[in-house]
Motif scaffolding. Sequence first.
Motif, PDB file in Angstrom:
ATOM      1  N   VAL A 141     -43.890 -16.642   3.939  1.00 46.84           N
ATOM      2  CA  VAL A 141     -42.620 -17.437   3.486  1.00 46.84           C
ATOM      3  C   VAL A 141     -42.019 -15.986   2.341  1.00 46.84           C
ATOM      4  O   VAL A 141     -40.813 -15.447   2.371  1.00 46.84           O
ATOM      5  N   PRO A 142     -43.107 -15.755   1.129  1.00 45.40           N
ATOM      6  CA  PRO A 142     -42.753 -15.116   0.637  1.00 45.40           C
ATOM      7  C   PRO A 142     -42.542 -13.302   0.442  1.00 45.40           C
ATOM      8  O   PRO A 142     -41.513 -13.070  -0.062  1.00 45.40           O
ATOM      9  N   VAL A 143     -43.175 -12.890   1.868  1.00 43.56           N
ATOM     10  CA  VAL A 143     -42.522 -11.797   1.989  1.00 43.56           C
ATOM     11  C   VAL A 143     -41.483 -11.265   2.269  1.00 43.56           C
ATOM     12  O   VAL A 143     -40.678 -10.941   2.068  1.00 43.56           O
ATOM     13  N   LEU A 144     -40.519 -12.781   3.686  1.00 42.56           N
ATOM     14  CA  LEU A 144     -39.114 -12.255   3.815  1.00 42.56           C
ATOM     15  C   LEU A 144     -38.551 -13.216   2.616  1.00 42.56           C
ATOM     16  O   LEU A 144     -37.118 -12.146   2.563  1.00 42.56           O
ATOM     17  N   ARG A 145     -38.726 -13.617   1.262  1.00 39.06           N
ATOM     18  CA  ARG A 145     -38.282 -13.680   0.430  1.00 39.06           C
ATOM     19  C   ARG A 145     -37.691 -11.826  -0.435  1.00 39.06           C
ATOM     20  O   ARG A 145     -36.516 -12.490  -0.610  1.00 39.06           O
ATOM     21  N   GLU A 146     -38.697 -12.115  -0.521  1.00 34.19           N
ATOM     22  CA  GLU A 146     -38.938 -10.947  -1.074  1.00 34.19           C
ATOM     23  C   GLU A 146     -37.766  -9.073  -0.573  1.00 34.19           C
ATOM     24  O   GLU A 146     -37.483  -9.154  -0.626  1.00 34.19           O
ATOM     25  N   ARG A 147     -37.653  -9.383   0.854  1.00 37.14           N
ATOM     26  CA  ARG A 147     -37.141  -9.059   1.664  1.00 37.14           C
ATOM     27  C   ARG A 147     -35.633  -8.988   1.745  1.00 37.14           C
ATOM     28  O   ARG A 147     -35.088  -8.078   1.343  1.00 37.14           O
ATOM     29  N   VAL A 148     -34.646 -10.307   1.658  1.00 42.63           N
ATOM     30  CA  VAL A 148     -33.963  -9.907   1.352  1.00 42.63           C
ATOM     31  C   VAL A 148     -33.265 -10.071   0.484  1.00 42.63           C
ATOM     32  O   VAL A 148     -32.261 -10.058   0.098  1.00 42.63           O
ATOM     33  N   GLY A 149     -34.370 -10.548  -0.960  1.00 45.36           N
ATOM     34  CA  GLY A 149     -33.766 -10.977  -2.192  1.00 45.36           C
ATOM     35  C   GLY A 149     -32.371 -11.774  -2.442  1.00 45.36           C
ATOM     36  O   GLY A 149     -32.319 -12.791  -1.814  1.00 45.36           O
ATOM     37  N   ASP A 150     -31.685 -11.146  -2.774  1.00 46.02           N
ATOM     38  CA  ASP A 150     -30.701 -12.295  -3.448  1.00 46.02           C
ATOM     39  C   ASP A 150     -29.162 -11.965  -2.381  1.00 46.02           C
ATOM     40  O   ASP A 150     -28.151 -13.289  -2.706  1.00 46.02           O
ATOM     41  N   LEU A 151     -29.519 -11.684  -1.655  1.00 47.47           N
ATOM     42  CA  LEU A 151     -28.460 -11.709  -0.184  1.00 47.47           C
ATOM     43  C   LEU A 151     -29.211 -13.303   0.672  1.00 47.47           C
ATOM     44  O   LEU A 151     -28.039 -13.780   0.677  1.00 47.47           O
TER      45      LEU A 151
ATOM     46  N   ASP B 240     -24.352 -17.812   2.864  1.00 48.10           N
ATOM     47  CA  ASP B 240     -23.022 -18.782   3.015  1.00 48.10           C
ATOM     48  C   ASP B 240     -22.319 -18.782   4.573  1.00 48.10           C
ATOM     49  O   ASP B 240     -22.348 -20.033   4.923  1.00 48.10           O
ATOM     50  N   SER B 241     -22.408 -17.515   5.359  1.00 44.78           N
ATOM     51  CA  SER B 241     -21.778 -17.388   6.072  1.00 44.78           C
ATOM     52  C   SER B 241     -22.652 -16.324   7.049  1.00 44.78           C
ATOM     53  O   SER B 241     -23.889 -15.828   6.411  1.00 44.78           O
ATOM     54  N   PHE B 242     -22.736 -16.125   7.994  1.00 43.56           N
ATOM     55  CA  PHE B 242     -23.245 -15.795   8.968  1.00 43.56           C
ATOM     56  C   PHE B 242     -23.486 -13.759   9.138  1.00 43.56           C
ATOM     57  O   PHE B 242     -21.780 -13.983   8.153  1.00 43.56           O
ATOM     58  N   ASN B 243     -24.006 -13.454   8.319  1.00 43.32           N
ATOM     59  CA  ASN B 243     -23.795 -12.138   7.144  1.00 43.32           C
ATOM     60  C   ASN B 243     -24.685 -11.400   8.208  1.00 43.32           C
ATOM     61  O   ASN B 243     -26.234 -11.197   8.270  1.00 43.32           O
ATOM     62  N   LYS B 244     -24.285  -9.854   8.356  1.00 49.90           N
ATOM     63  CA  LYS B 244     -25.484  -9.088   9.382  1.00 49.90           C
ATOM     64  C   LYS B 244     -26.410  -7.941   8.540  1.00 49.90           C
ATOM     65  O   LYS B 244     -27.576  -7.663   9.128  1.00 49.90           O
ATOM     66  N   GLU B 245     -25.829  -8.204   7.538  1.00 46.59           N
ATOM     67  CA  GLU B 245     -26.802  -7.114   6.325  1.00 46.59           C
ATOM     68  C   GLU B 245     -28.679  -8.416   6.319  1.00 46.59           C
ATOM     69  O   GLU B 245     -29.751  -7.908   6.863  1.00 46.59           O
ATOM     70  N   ILE B 246     -28.606  -9.684   6.427  1.00 43.39           N
ATOM     71  CA  ILE B 246     -29.225 -10.631   6.244  1.00 43.39           C
ATOM     72  C   ILE B 246     -29.670 -10.276   7.746  1.00 43.39           C
ATOM     73  O   ILE B 246     -31.564  -9.942   8.047  1.00 43.39           O
ATOM     74  N   TYR B 247     -28.794 -10.614   8.210  1.00 45.98           N
ATOM     75  CA  TYR B 247     -29.635 -10.563  10.186  1.00 45.98           C
ATOM     76  C   TYR B 247     -30.192  -9.871  10.625  1.00 45.98           C
ATOM     77  O   TYR B 247     -31.578  -9.551  11.290  1.00 45.98           O
ATOM     78  N   SER B 248     -29.812  -7.994   9.720  1.00 44.28           N
ATOM     79  CA  SER B 248     -30.905  -6.995  10.074  1.00 44.28           C
ATOM     80  C   SER B 248     -32.164  -7.018   9.579  1.00 44.28           C
ATOM     81  O   SER B 248     -33.101  -6.300   9.958  1.00 44.28           O
ATOM     82  N   LEU B 249     -32.008  -7.566   8.823  1.00 41.29           N
ATOM     83  CA  LEU B 249     -33.573  -7.617   7.724  1.00 41.29           C
ATOM     84  C   LEU B 249     -34.694  -8.516   8.353  1.00 41.29           C
ATOM     85  O   LEU B 249     -35.886  -8.356   8.013  1.00 41.29           O
ATOM     86  N   VAL B 250     -34.021  -9.663   8.675  1.00 44.70           N
ATOM     87  CA  VAL B 250     -35.242 -10.805   9.590  1.00 44.70           C
ATOM     88  C   VAL B 250     -35.492 -10.480  10.668  1.00 44.70           C
ATOM     89  O   VAL B 250     -35.827 -10.838  11.033  1.00 44.70           O
ATOM     90  N   GLU B 251     -34.377 -10.176  11.307  1.00 46.68           N
ATOM     91  CA  GLU B 251     -34.507  -9.994  13.239  1.00 46.68           C
ATOM     92  C   GLU B 251     -34.804  -8.030  13.240  1.00 46.68           C
ATOM     93  O   GLU B 251     -33.761  -7.448  12.795  1.00 46.68           O
ATOM     94  N   PRO B 252     -35.612  -7.966  13.701  1.00 48.39           N
ATOM     95  CA  PRO B 252     -36.654  -8.233  14.632  1.00 48.39           C
ATOM     96  C   PRO B 252     -37.833  -8.905  13.855  1.00 48.39           C
ATOM     97  O   PRO B 252     -39.017  -9.109  13.626  1.00 48.39           O
ATOM     98  N   PHE B 253     -38.069  -8.355  12.427  1.00 50.10           N
ATOM     99  CA  PHE B 253     -38.935  -8.214  11.160  1.00 50.10           C
ATOM    100  C   PHE B 253     -40.095  -9.866  11.821  1.00 50.10           C
ATOM    101  O   PHE B 253     -41.031  -9.376  11.568  1.00 50.10           O
ATOM    102  N   VAL B 254     -38.883 -10.650  11.587  1.00 43.73           N
ATOM    103  CA  VAL B 254     -40.405 -12.130  11.769  1.00 43.73           C
ATOM    104  C   VAL B 254     -40.501 -12.008  12.881  1.00 43.73           C
ATOM    105  O   VAL B 254     -42.053 -12.336  13.280  1.00 43.73           O
TER     106      VAL B 254
END
Length: 476
Positions: free
Chosen positions: A369-379, A401-415
């Motif tokens: 959870v904290p690792v991912l929080r840092e990874r996506v930051g303010d996005l 706020d809404s589907f966001n490609k930048e966040i998507y690429s940061l969380v998948e496949p990372f998780v």
Amino acid sequence: LTKDRYPVKRGNYAIINDQDVAKFESILEKHRVITGEETQGYNIDWIGSVRGSSNVVLKPKTTEEVSEILKYCNSRKIAVVPQGGNTGLVGGSVPVFDEVVISMSLMNQIERIDEYSGIVRCQSGVVLEALEANVREKNLCVPLDLGAKGSCHIGGNVSTNAGGLRLIRYGNLHGSVLGVEAVLANGQIMNLMSNFKKDNTGFHLKHLFIGSEGSLGIVTKLAIHCPTAPQAVNLAFVGVENYQNVLDTFLLAKKELGEILSSVEMIDELSLGCSTTMCNIQSPLQTYPFYMIFETSGSNNAHDEEKLTNFLNNAMEKSLVADGVVTNESAKMKTIWEMRERIAESLLKMGYCFKYDISLPLSHFYEIVPVLRERVGDLAKIVCGYGHVGDSNLHLNVLCDSFNKEIYSLVEPFVFEYTSKLNGSVSAEHGIGFHKPKYLHFSKSKEAIDMMRQLKTLMDPNEILNPYKVLPPLNK
Ligand code: FAD
């Protein structure tokens, strides 16, 4: 939207024509063949992540009708998607393109409740909450409880091998479900019903339908073992300062509460903030980094209450728990459960939520959870975690706020990579559905995926059952 987010190509399936609709109307009554506007709700999943474009929804009432439908669809190579309560969280219950929806909602008859053996036989479309209410009249309880109980079907639960809030006590559905009846893609009815806990007569084929998410057959009936309903239920809700204390409190609970422990949940501060704010619930505790819920179910209230109170006192003496309340008043217990069960709904109201349901070793359970929080930051607006810590199952959420490609690429496949490195599971209890086939290899060997594919080919050679789901595309 679906096509942008998940590039998939429509399979080589027939396109429904007027003769097909006429055939369906001859199998079912006309009003149980839904077409046009009314099909809208069946095309979109609970989290709004997949939107299909099916024009036909079929509502069978009997196994024979399901069999006739599938026999015809298989002969015409018409793709179908079985749908229960449509509360699934991995996009498995709705069409991706124009697959015919087979809604199980009218297959809702309870055949038999045997109070002596605790064995209950019913059709698969019975809503979980209704099944619970019926078995309670015979002093039994369904060995499964989850936030979606008001809508999900017992057949959907079986098809996803749903876990839920009491798995720590009653185990998963591979143990409780004694038998199923399922219809294969070619219309063949497989009677795998059994009335016994002990029935070692060769291969246990029922397991193929538990958790296979409608990809191998449509579950039409089932026999489930329901334990005796608890006479006493008590709840402790506690605030905890850090994750190590969450772990140590869990250990203490197992030691001190033993056989009456029926639920162990963990909620982080941000997750609880979502449900209390969005659902206007007053938490009985002040703010802590973590909260835990311990439920006991037993047969003697004085005994259970004393045990739970002693446990809380000991946990506080050892400074594992900062504050806590114990209750068996139903209104107070309801409020505590609501704070946990309404987190998913609250997150959904707040924006678009990337949701992950993973199993992780308890020693590393929360660190993602904290690792991912840092990874996506303010996005992201919120990155939070909660779940069935007693079963090593974390629900990880990234809200924006809404589907966001930048966040998507940061969380998948990372998780999924992160989970795999810890030998965790990329799907703890929700299934693979439409969202995760391409990540299956993070949790399953090539040999296991090959065997899954061979079984699919054997049981559904035309691949008409729930295409684009569960198995990764062949070229992967
Ligand atoms: P659907 O969503 O309709 O379908 C799910 C899958 O099963 C699909 O692939 C569908 O094709 C297939 N299917 C459905 N019925 C049949 C059938 N009769 N035969 C063959 N295939 C079928 N899940 C948990 O495991 N634990 C939880 O604690 C939990 N909590 C939840 C809380 C909320 C608020 C929500 C919205 C969901 C939650 N879920 C949880 C997820 C979901 O409720 C479960 O996966 C549930 O088992 C789905 O049942 P359903 O009837 O809605 O199935």
